[in-house]
Design a protein around this motif. Structure first.
Motif, PDB file in Angstrom:
ATOM      1  N   VAL A 194      -2.484   2.622  -8.653  1.00  0.00           N
ATOM      2  CA  VAL A 194      -3.114   2.420  -7.353  1.00  0.00           C
ATOM      3  C   VAL A 194      -4.618   2.624  -7.446  1.00  0.00           C
ATOM      4  O   VAL A 194      -5.379   2.214  -6.558  1.00  0.00           O
ATOM      5  CB  VAL A 194      -2.491   3.372  -6.311  1.00  0.00           C
ATOM      6  CG1 VAL A 194      -2.952   4.811  -6.566  1.00  0.00           C
ATOM      7  CG2 VAL A 194      -2.823   2.935  -4.894  1.00  0.00           C
ATOM      8  N   PRO A 210      -6.692  -1.022  -7.195  1.00  0.00           N
ATOM      9  CA  PRO A 210      -7.083  -1.577  -5.895  1.00  0.00           C
ATOM     10  C   PRO A 210      -8.027  -0.677  -5.114  1.00  0.00           C
ATOM     11  O   PRO A 210      -8.853  -1.169  -4.334  1.00  0.00           O
ATOM     12  CB  PRO A 210      -5.746  -1.766  -5.160  1.00  0.00           C
ATOM     13  CG  PRO A 210      -4.764  -0.924  -5.907  1.00  0.00           C
ATOM     14  CD  PRO A 210      -5.232  -0.887  -7.316  1.00  0.00           C
ATOM     15  N   ILE A 238      -0.756  -7.029   6.148  1.00  0.00           N
ATOM     16  CA  ILE A 238      -0.286  -5.879   5.367  1.00  0.00           C
ATOM     17  C   ILE A 238       1.234  -5.774   5.427  1.00  0.00           C
ATOM     18  O   ILE A 238       1.896  -5.545   4.400  1.00  0.00           O
ATOM     19  CB  ILE A 238      -0.940  -4.574   5.870  1.00  0.00           C
ATOM     20  CG1 ILE A 238      -2.450  -4.585   5.551  1.00  0.00           C
ATOM     21  CG2 ILE A 238      -0.279  -3.355   5.219  1.00  0.00           C
ATOM     22  CD1 ILE A 238      -3.207  -3.412   6.145  1.00  0.00           C
ATOM     23  N   THR A 287       2.690  -8.334   3.314  1.00  0.00           N
ATOM     24  CA  THR A 287       2.436  -8.039   1.905  1.00  0.00           C
ATOM     25  C   THR A 287       3.394  -6.991   1.364  1.00  0.00           C
ATOM     26  O   THR A 287       3.783  -7.045   0.187  1.00  0.00           O
ATOM     27  CB  THR A 287       0.976  -7.583   1.719  1.00  0.00           C
ATOM     28  OG1 THR A 287       0.103  -8.640   2.135  1.00  0.00           O
ATOM     29  CG2 THR A 287       0.682  -7.229   0.271  1.00  0.00           C
ATOM     30  N   SER A 343       5.482  -7.718  -1.854  1.00  0.00           N
ATOM     31  CA  SER A 343       5.313  -6.877  -3.045  1.00  0.00           C
ATOM     32  C   SER A 343       6.661  -6.513  -3.664  1.00  0.00           C
ATOM     33  O   SER A 343       6.788  -6.448  -4.894  1.00  0.00           O
ATOM     34  CB  SER A 343       4.537  -5.601  -2.696  1.00  0.00           C
ATOM     35  OG  SER A 343       5.293  -4.738  -1.859  1.00  0.00           O
ATOM     36  N   GLN A 396       6.612   2.739   0.099  1.00  0.00           N
ATOM     37  CA  GLN A 396       6.162   3.463  -1.095  1.00  0.00           C
ATOM     38  C   GLN A 396       7.159   4.539  -1.498  1.00  0.00           C
ATOM     39  O   GLN A 396       7.441   4.720  -2.695  1.00  0.00           O
ATOM     40  CB  GLN A 396       4.794   4.090  -0.845  1.00  0.00           C
ATOM     41  CG  GLN A 396       4.188   4.768  -2.073  1.00  0.00           C
ATOM     42  CD  GLN A 396       4.019   3.819  -3.234  1.00  0.00           C
ATOM     43  OE1 GLN A 396       3.479   2.729  -3.072  1.00  0.00           O
ATOM     44  NE2 GLN A 396       4.485   4.213  -4.419  1.00  0.00           N
ATOM     45  N   ALA A 455      -2.850 -10.706  -2.220  1.00  0.00           N
ATOM     46  CA  ALA A 455      -2.978  -9.267  -1.974  1.00  0.00           C
ATOM     47  C   ALA A 455      -2.125  -8.457  -2.946  1.00  0.00           C
ATOM     48  O   ALA A 455      -2.548  -7.405  -3.441  1.00  0.00           O
ATOM     49  CB  ALA A 455      -2.578  -8.956  -0.534  1.00  0.00           C
ATOM     50  N   GLY A 471      -3.487  -5.991  -5.650  1.00  0.00           N
ATOM     51  CA  GLY A 471      -3.031  -4.607  -5.594  1.00  0.00           C
ATOM     52  C   GLY A 471      -2.444  -4.087  -6.893  1.00  0.00           C
ATOM     53  O   GLY A 471      -2.002  -2.935  -6.955  1.00  0.00           O
ATOM     54  N   GLY A 523      -0.841   0.028  -3.239  1.00  0.00           N
ATOM     55  CA  GLY A 523      -1.819  -0.846  -3.883  1.00  0.00           C
ATOM     56  C   GLY A 523      -1.813  -2.234  -3.270  1.00  0.00           C
ATOM     57  O   GLY A 523      -2.868  -2.819  -3.001  1.00  0.00           O
ATOM     58  N   ALA A 524      -0.618  -2.782  -3.020  1.00  0.00           N
ATOM     59  CA  ALA A 524      -0.509  -4.109  -2.407  1.00  0.00           C
ATOM     60  C   ALA A 524      -1.096  -4.103  -1.003  1.00  0.00           C
ATOM     61  O   ALA A 524      -1.769  -5.056  -0.591  1.00  0.00           O
ATOM     62  CB  ALA A 524       0.950  -4.546  -2.375  1.00  0.00           C
ATOM     63  N   ILE A 580      -3.464  -2.166   0.103  1.00  0.00           N
ATOM     64  CA  ILE A 580      -4.928  -2.121  -0.050  1.00  0.00           C
ATOM     65  C   ILE A 580      -5.457  -3.512  -0.384  1.00  0.00           C
ATOM     66  O   ILE A 580      -6.510  -3.930   0.106  1.00  0.00           O
ATOM     67  CB  ILE A 580      -5.336  -1.101  -1.133  1.00  0.00           C
ATOM     68  CG1 ILE A 580      -5.005   0.320  -0.665  1.00  0.00           C
ATOM     69  CG2 ILE A 580      -6.827  -1.215  -1.456  1.00  0.00           C
ATOM     70  CD1 ILE A 580      -5.223   1.378  -1.725  1.00  0.00           C
ATOM     71  N   GLY A 581      -4.710  -4.238  -1.222  1.00  0.00           N
ATOM     72  CA  GLY A 581      -5.101  -5.609  -1.536  1.00  0.00           C
ATOM     73  C   GLY A 581      -5.178  -6.463  -0.281  1.00  0.00           C
ATOM     74  O   GLY A 581      -6.110  -7.258  -0.105  1.00  0.00           O
TER      75      GLY A 581
END
Length: 317
Positions: free
Chosen positions: A14, A17, A52, A55, A59, A180, A253, A257, A270-271, A273-274
């Motif tokens: 992480v 990103p 998000i 995503t 992800s 997560q 993304a 990420g 991370g994704a 944040i991307g």
């Protein structure tokens, strides 16, 4: 340890990103001083929440080495469906919202069956979903948008604030945290990463490969439907073309990420944040008064850069 690893961390970390986000924030502040205003940051976070949520689902699919090109159309058709139920047919929100989420899950389940039992590559199946559900979104109101007469859906409270924080952001944070935790602290997360890392080995140790693939598409469908509900509540209306370009942005993304196309490593955070970085680019373009076409150029450049730090061997299944 190489300089790249010292700066960005291990592949899938992480930290990567986060470094990209910090660089993007610094650049944005330098070229648009108004970027860091509280009002703009709040608007950025809310407007990025839909991407998000998409995503997070994307992800998980890419983590297994597959891809979902249909999330944009699921989102738009779900938004049209919930508006169709509540505005045109008077369904209460308590009924319409679960029906819409279930519809997203059913689409994901069908996609998963076609990929696993039909042995059709996910790229082909979800490309079909992308085009097919665009048509479905158009059918709900004859190609026209749907908006309630008073400007508010009966589920518009989703876009209100709780203790000064947008409910859309609270929903988004909850989805990120749950995603997560699932990926990093449960057996399911280990299984998904194992599937992406080496499907043959995962099958050898007894993992139910087909069930896992179907599950990630169901989750992706549910989150895309949720994003459709959220964006309808936020806009106060919904269009058949809502979220144009979101499928490719969600994929960008995920790669930004730190999750490679072959899957097997990376994080939901991370994704997310991307996705926030891509939302930041959109916001910066508006602040600078640039034509929207620059968004595609900037995202393309950043995606190529991200590709170098997330590269790995493998193909989309």
């Amino acid at each position: 340890m190489s300089i790249n690893q010292q700066l960005f961390g291990e592949p899938g970390s992480v930290k990567r990103p986060i470094v990209f986000l910090i660089i993007a924030l610094i650049i944005s502040t330098l070229i648009a001083p108004s970027f860091l205003s509280g009002r703009n940051i709040d608007a950025l976070l809310v407007s990025s929440s839909f991407l998000i949520v998409l995503t997070v689902g994307e992800s998980l699919v890419i983590m297994t080495g597959m891809i979902d090109l249909g999330v944009q159309s699921i989102m738009a058709s779900a938004g049209m469906f919930v508006a169709f139920l509540t505005v045109l047919h008077g369904f209460p929100a308590i009924t319409a919202l679960p029906l819409t989420i279930i519809a997203g899950a059913v689409v994901g389940w069908i996609v998963g069956l076609l990929v696993t039992k039909g042995r059709i590559p996910s790229f082909i199946v979800t490309l079909g979903t992308y085009w097919g559900l665009k048509g479905v979104a158009l059918l709900f109101n004859g190609g026209n948008y749907i908006s309630p007469n008073n400007g508010l859906f009966n589920f518009s409270s989703l876009a209100n604030n709780t203790l000064g924080i947008s409910n859309l952001l609270l929903i988004t944070f909850f989805i990120i945290i749950i995603g997560q935790i699932m990926l990093s602290a449960t057996p399911l997360g280990i299984w998904l990463k194992s599937l992406g890392s080496n499907e043959a080995a995962a099958k050898t140790v007894g993992l139910r490969i087909d069930s896992l693939k179907i599950l990630v598409f169901i989750i992706s469908g549910i989150l895309a439907a949720l994003a459709g509900i959220m964006i309808a509540a936020w806009q106060g209306s919904i269009y058949p073309t809502t979220g144009s370009g979101y499928s490719l942005q969600a994929i960008a993304a995920v790669i930004l990420g730190g999750i490679p196309f072959s899957g097997g490593r990376g994080s939901v955070i991370g994704a997310a944040i991307g996705a926030l970085i891509i939302g930041l680019i959109d916001d910066l373009i508006v602040l600078l008064g640039l034509p929207s076409l620059y968004e595609y150029i900037f995202v393309a450049v950043i995606l190529v850069i991200a590709g170098f730090q997330a590269r790995s061997r493998g193909v989309v299944k």
